[in-house]
Design a protein around this motif. Sequence first.
Motif, PDB file in Angstrom:
ATOM      1  N   TRP A 108      14.131  82.938  24.518  1.00  0.00           N
ATOM      2  CA  TRP A 108      13.966  81.680  24.073  1.00  0.00           C
ATOM      3  C   TRP A 108      15.214  80.641  23.818  1.00  0.00           C
ATOM      4  N   TRP A 109      16.017  81.501  23.073  1.00  0.00           N
ATOM      5  CA  TRP A 109      17.490  80.825  23.176  1.00  0.00           C
ATOM      6  C   TRP A 109      18.186  80.693  24.307  1.00  0.00           C
ATOM      7  N   VAL A 110      18.245  81.314  25.121  1.00  0.00           N
ATOM      8  CA  VAL A 110      18.698  81.161  26.704  1.00  0.00           C
ATOM      9  C   VAL A 110      17.984  79.856  27.004  1.00  0.00           C
ATOM     10  N   GLY A 111      16.580  79.867  27.183  1.00  0.00           N
ATOM     11  CA  GLY A 111      15.965  78.714  27.680  1.00  0.00           C
ATOM     12  C   GLY A 111      16.289  77.527  27.054  1.00  0.00           C
ATOM     13  N   LEU A 112      16.153  77.575  25.641  1.00  0.00           N
ATOM     14  CA  LEU A 112      16.383  76.183  24.859  1.00  0.00           C
ATOM     15  C   LEU A 112      17.730  75.657  25.390  1.00  0.00           C
TER      16      LEU A 112
END
Length: 316
Positions: A108-112
Amino acid sequence: MKEKLQYFPITTYAIVMGLSGLTIVFGKFYHMQWLPRIFYDLFLFLTLGLFLFISVMYGLKAMNHFEEVVKDFNHRIRINFFSAISISFLLLSVAFMTYWPFLSMAFWWVGLILHTILMLYTISFWIRHNFEIHFMNPAWFIPVVGNIIIPVAGVDYLPKAFSFFYFSVGFFFWIILFAIFLNRAIFHHQLPQKFIPTLFILIAPPAVGFIAYIRIAQSWDTFAVFMLFMAYFFVALLIFLYRSFAKLTFFLSWWAFTFPLMAVTLASIVAFQISHQPFYRGVSFILLVVDIFTVVFVTGHTIGKIREGEICVNED
């Protein structure tokens, strides 16, 4: 092989989006005790493996044919598909939420971060270049309306106000871009064959928007029902447009069929969880059959085109 790598398409990430959607559907059906867990586990790691394979291949393309990646990134249409990379991270985050929360948070953090950068760059790219109306197609929704996916897992990782920000940006651009697309579709030349399947992308914003809104607001209210019924409306509209799809030549853009159908299936399951109305459960099962048939159908065509050597080719 070197030439194939040179023309490895960024659009292959649409496959990951479709399979991630189906994985999440199987996960929801398992948690509702409607299907055994095996389908969820199988597709979870199949999709992850495919995502890693595609990422390695595109990474090799970037190392060996960087000029082709730059060319894709400056292309008026293909630039929109780079956000499919960040959306793949976000969808894998949702898929792993109940299986491996730590990996889900990492995805999620990478995608965000990646999606925020790509979204802002793409909008600035649109503003800095003069576009004719015929360049507009539903793939434009991917970079900006993709923001609506962020709150689905994001409400568990950051305060709700943060999720509302991305939901608001995605919802705003959905309205704006849909108005532009409707103008292009009605008053100008028809979409090229290659992009007709991307019409299914129109289903995704209200369907994912419904799920994201429920996750943020925890409220079955008028706005939630509005989003859900708009998704159903676009499904019905595309059924009436079936003649537009009858004689199409296969392109990777056919994978555009998949994720939006998964999204409206998931929206129906969530609607049943909240309302307990049998109608939504029935719609969920009908759409599951459609989802599976669609994935099998486009997978068969994709494998056929790979065997014929017609996938990694110069598209210009």
